[in-house]
Design an enzyme around this catalytic site. Structure first.
Site, short mmCIF file in Angstrom:
data_model
loop_
_atom_site.label_atom_id
_atom_site.label_comp_id
_atom_site.label_asym_id
_atom_site.label_seq_id
_atom_site.Cartn_x
_atom_site.Cartn_y
_atom_site.Cartn_z
N HIS A 154 -44.24 -86.32 -37.23
CA HIS A 154 -45.73 -86.67 -37.20
C HIS A 154 -46.40 -87.11 -38.55
O HIS A 154 -46.82 -88.08 -38.72
CB HIS A 154 -46.41 -85.58 -36.48
CG HIS A 154 -45.79 -85.17 -35.25
ND1 HIS A 154 -45.52 -86.09 -34.40
CD2 HIS A 154 -45.18 -84.04 -34.79
CE1 HIS A 154 -44.70 -85.65 -33.35
NE2 HIS A 154 -44.72 -84.24 -33.57
N CYS A 159 -44.12 -80.11 -28.02
CA CYS A 159 -44.75 -79.55 -26.90
C CYS A 159 -44.10 -80.12 -25.56
O CYS A 159 -44.36 -79.67 -24.43
CB CYS A 159 -46.27 -79.75 -26.81
SG CYS A 159 -46.52 -81.51 -26.89
N VAL A 216 -31.59 -86.25 -46.45
CA VAL A 216 -31.82 -86.20 -48.03
C VAL A 216 -31.13 -84.86 -48.73
O VAL A 216 -31.63 -84.01 -48.17
CB VAL A 216 -33.27 -86.39 -48.58
CG1 VAL A 216 -33.46 -86.01 -49.98
CG2 VAL A 216 -33.54 -87.87 -48.12
N THR A 251 -40.98 -83.34 -44.47
CA THR A 251 -39.88 -82.74 -44.31
C THR A 251 -39.89 -81.46 -42.98
O THR A 251 -38.98 -80.98 -42.50
CB THR A 251 -38.92 -82.20 -45.26
OG1 THR A 251 -39.76 -81.33 -46.20
CG2 THR A 251 -38.18 -83.30 -46.02
N GLY A 252 -41.28 -81.29 -42.79
CA GLY A 252 -41.65 -80.12 -41.71
C GLY A 252 -41.29 -78.94 -41.78
O GLY A 252 -41.07 -78.27 -42.75
N ASN A 270 -46.86 -82.21 -58.85
CA ASN A 270 -46.17 -83.38 -59.78
C ASN A 270 -47.03 -84.48 -58.93
O ASN A 270 -46.94 -84.81 -57.72
CB ASN A 270 -44.60 -83.34 -59.49
CG ASN A 270 -44.11 -84.50 -60.09
OD1 ASN A 270 -44.76 -85.87 -60.16
ND2 ASN A 270 -42.83 -84.51 -60.31
N PRO A 271 -47.59 -85.37 -60.11
CA PRO A 271 -48.57 -86.63 -59.59
C PRO A 271 -47.72 -87.48 -58.77
O PRO A 271 -48.19 -88.45 -58.13
CB PRO A 271 -49.26 -86.77 -60.60
CG PRO A 271 -48.54 -86.44 -61.83
CD PRO A 271 -47.76 -84.90 -61.54
N PHE A 280 -46.30 -86.31 -53.13
CA PHE A 280 -47.21 -85.99 -52.19
C PHE A 280 -46.42 -85.43 -51.02
O PHE A 280 -45.17 -85.57 -51.00
CB PHE A 280 -47.91 -87.40 -51.73
CG PHE A 280 -48.87 -87.92 -52.71
CD1 PHE A 280 -48.28 -88.36 -53.72
CD2 PHE A 280 -50.18 -87.79 -52.48
CE1 PHE A 280 -49.08 -88.82 -54.87
CE2 PHE A 280 -50.93 -88.28 -53.57
CZ PHE A 280 -50.56 -88.85 -54.42
N ALA A 281 -47.07 -84.46 -50.24
CA ALA A 281 -46.51 -83.85 -49.25
C ALA A 281 -47.46 -83.44 -47.98
O ALA A 281 -48.87 -83.52 -48.31
CB ALA A 281 -45.90 -82.33 -49.72
C1 LIG Z 1 -42.17 -75.78 -29.01
C2 LIG Z 1 -43.03 -76.41 -29.93
C3 LIG Z 1 -44.39 -76.57 -29.29
C4 LIG Z 1 -45.54 -77.03 -30.24
N1 LIG Z 1 -46.80 -77.57 -29.69
C5 LIG Z 1 -47.73 -77.87 -30.45
C6 LIG Z 1 -48.88 -78.33 -29.93
O1 LIG Z 1 -49.19 -78.30 -28.81
N2 LIG Z 1 -50.04 -78.91 -30.75
C7 LIG Z 1 -49.77 -78.93 -32.24
O2 LIG Z 1 -50.49 -79.22 -32.76
N3 LIG Z 1 -48.71 -78.36 -32.76
C8 LIG Z 1 -47.48 -78.14 -31.79
N4 LIG Z 1 -46.33 -77.63 -32.41
C9 LIG Z 1 -46.10 -77.77 -33.85
C10 LIG Z 1 -45.78 -79.07 -34.30
O3 LIG Z 1 -44.49 -79.51 -33.42
C11 LIG Z 1 -45.43 -79.27 -35.67
O4 LIG Z 1 -46.47 -78.69 -36.56
C12 LIG Z 1 -45.27 -80.89 -36.09
O5 LIG Z 1 -44.01 -81.06 -35.67
C13 LIG Z 1 -45.05 -80.91 -37.58
O6 LIG Z 1 -44.76 -82.23 -37.89
P1 LIG Z 1 -44.15 -82.86 -39.21
O7 LIG Z 1 -44.07 -84.02 -39.27
O8 LIG Z 1 -44.94 -82.01 -40.33
O9 LIG Z 1 -42.67 -81.98 -39.29
P2 LIG Z 1 -41.48 -81.79 -38.16
O10 LIG Z 1 -42.02 -82.21 -36.77
O11 LIG Z 1 -40.67 -80.71 -38.59
O12 LIG Z 1 -40.73 -83.15 -38.81
C14 LIG Z 1 -40.08 -83.15 -40.02
C15 LIG Z 1 -38.99 -84.21 -39.86
O13 LIG Z 1 -38.29 -84.27 -41.20
C16 LIG Z 1 -36.81 -84.47 -41.14
N5 LIG Z 1 -36.37 -83.96 -42.27
C17 LIG Z 1 -36.36 -82.85 -42.63
N6 LIG Z 1 -35.44 -82.58 -43.75
C18 LIG Z 1 -35.12 -83.66 -44.00
C19 LIG Z 1 -33.92 -84.36 -44.98
N7 LIG Z 1 -33.72 -83.46 -46.08
N8 LIG Z 1 -33.48 -85.51 -44.96
C20 LIG Z 1 -34.10 -86.24 -43.80
N9 LIG Z 1 -34.90 -86.02 -42.88
C21 LIG Z 1 -35.22 -84.70 -42.83
C22 LIG Z 1 -36.43 -83.59 -39.74
O14 LIG Z 1 -35.34 -84.23 -39.29
C23 LIG Z 1 -37.92 -84.03 -38.86
O15 LIG Z 1 -37.87 -85.14 -38.18
C24 LIG Z 1 -45.16 -77.06 -31.65
C25 LIG Z 1 -44.14 -76.80 -32.27
C26 LIG Z 1 -43.04 -76.30 -31.28
C27 LIG Z 1 -41.74 -75.86 -31.94
#
Ligand SMILES: Cc1cc2nc3c(=O)[nH]c(=O)nc-3n(C[C@H](O)[C@H](O)[C@H](O)COP(=O)(O)OP(=O)(O)OC[C@H]3O[C@@H](n4cnc5c(N)ncnc54)[C@H](O)[C@@H]3O)c2cc1C
Length: 355
Positions: free
Chosen positions: A12, A44, A81, A113-114, A274-275, A278-279
């Site tokens: 996302h 979800c 990565v 990277t979530g 670090n400018p 971004f994250a």
């Molecule tokens: C069961 C469940 C239900 C949820 N329901 C809700 C909801 O209803 N509403 C809501 O707001 N939030 C919900 N959440 C939370 C939501 O899923 C997260 O907040 C959201 O996925 C965050 O998005 P993100 O892109 O920051 O990170 P992530 O979704 O964690 O994505 C990070 C991406 O980075 C990639 N990545 C990581 N490290 C590397 C690397 N070193 N090299 C290459 N790729 C990498 C991963 O493969 C991944 O695709 C839920 C979470 C869970 C587990």
């Protein structure tokens, strides 16, 4: 000169960043590294599929890598990565199909990277009948297992655990929900409202065990799983860990400022200390307007907002974040639970005085 941007992670936050870069800087040279072979999976979807709100997990994908390739984005799926050299401005990655390594340079980096599921140190947690529920692959496993298994233990009574309990209940499974705190959803709602949620779940036949710490998982007879607490043992077919999320930000450990849990600290523009980096999203902190401090709040809604800002600001700082009130909503057995702000306990913990 064309600026080179690398985005690490494409769910996302990563997608939102790329969308805004395409809008504001269509000429930029953008490379995306993503470990999985799909993008945009909404976690979800597990309980929505179990509860038949959607017909399958794939309905919870909203972006197609080929769309971005057609816009000129270098989409490197199934690429992990492994290292980021902030001094040299390079990313070191592995193609998970060919096993080949590659080094790419960047002018600006956007980390998306979530998070990872926070796995509690429970004896036997590595048992194959103990499952996780964040990624698409994990969700497929859960939905497949749901065909055979009847009794499900859910460990953790936050949003994820409560919603999953509803999903399994709607798909005619027996559910026991364990939560170590005295009330469900304790990070979001006051105990009086949590009691109503507990009653709602129990009315539907879900066993709710609050104030209960799971001590171990053990194999039982006939391929069952025994979930043990301090004074009871429960025979189930499968358990799902829903005990929260941890930022996946070790690639930048010691290289940028982080919260104590590892979340990357960002300013109002999603810029790190670090400018050039971004994250956004679950890897990053967010400013809580009520608490007036940086907190960790892993939510998809937040990831989309922050990811968009990272994309808008990565080449020049244009738009500030307005922070968060920690507003969330949940539909549970036809009732809506909406929350905004902080609980009394959180406010007192943060040193906010009670008048
Ligand atoms: C069961 C469940 C239900 C949820 N329901 C809700 C909801 O209803 N509403 C809501 O707001 N939030 C919900 N959440 C939370 C939501 O899923 C997260 O907040 C959201 O996925 C965050 O998005 P993100 O892109 O920051 O990170 P992530 O979704 O964690 O994505 C990070 C991406 O980075 C990639 N990545 C990581 N490290 C590397 C690397 N070193 N090299 C290459 N790729 C990498 C991963 O493969 C991944 O695709 C839920 C979470 C869970 C587990």
């Amino acid at each position: 000169m064309t600026e080179k941007i690398i985005v690490v992670g494409c769910t996302h936050a990563g997608i939102a960043a790329v969308n805004e870069i395409l809008k504001y800087r269509p000429q930029a040279d953008v490379t995306v590294f993503e470990r999985h072979d799909t993008i945009s999976y909404l976690s979800c979807a597990t309980y929505l599929t179990l509860g038949k709100t959607i017909s399958n997990l794939d309905e919870a994908m909203y972006a197609d890598p080929d769309y971005y390739r057609a816009q000129g984005i270098d989409m490197r799926l199934r690429h992990d990565v492994i290292d980021i050299n902030v001094e040299e401005h390079t990313v070191f990655a592995q193609d998970l199909e060919t096993k080949e390594f590659t080094t790419e340079s960047f002018d600006k980096l956007s980390m998306a990277t979530g998070s990872l599921t926070s796995i509690p140190t429970i004896q036997g947690v590595e048992n194959p009948k103990v499952k996780l529920c964040k990624t698409y692959e994990e969700a497929r496993d859960l939905c497949d297992e749901a065909q055979n298994d009847e009794r499900i233990a859910i460990i953790g009574g936050g949003y994820i655990g409560v919603e999953l309990a509803e999903g399994y209940n709607k798909s005619n499974h027996e559910v026991i929900l364990f939560h170590k705190k005295e009330t469900l959803l304790d990070r979001h709602i006051e105990p009086e409202i949590a009691d109503k949620i507990t009653n709602l779940l129990e009315d539907k036949g879900i066993q709710v065990k609050t104030g209960t710490i799971v001590k171990s998982f053990e194999d039982g007879a006939d391929d069952t799983l025994i979930v043990k607490t301090a004074d009871e043992a429960f025979e189930v077919d499968m358990a799902v860990i829903c005990t929260g999320l941890l930022p996946q930000a070790d690639l930048l450990q010691g290289k940028v400022d982080q919260l104590t849990n590892g979340a990357i600290v960002v300013n109002d523009y999603m810029e790190t200390s670090n400018p050039d980096i971004f994250a956004a999203g679950d890897a990053a902190s967010v400013k809580h307007n009520g608490l007036q401090t940086d907190v960790y709040m892993p939510l998809a809604s937040q990831a989309v907002r922050q990811g968009g800002l990272a994309g808008i600001n990565v080449l020049d700082k244009r738009l500030r974040s307005i922070g968060t009130q920690s507003t969330t909503g949940m539909l549970i057995f036809g009732r809506t639970l909406a929350c905004s702000g902080v609980t009394l306990a959180m406010a007192l913990d943060a040193g906010i005085k009670r008048y």
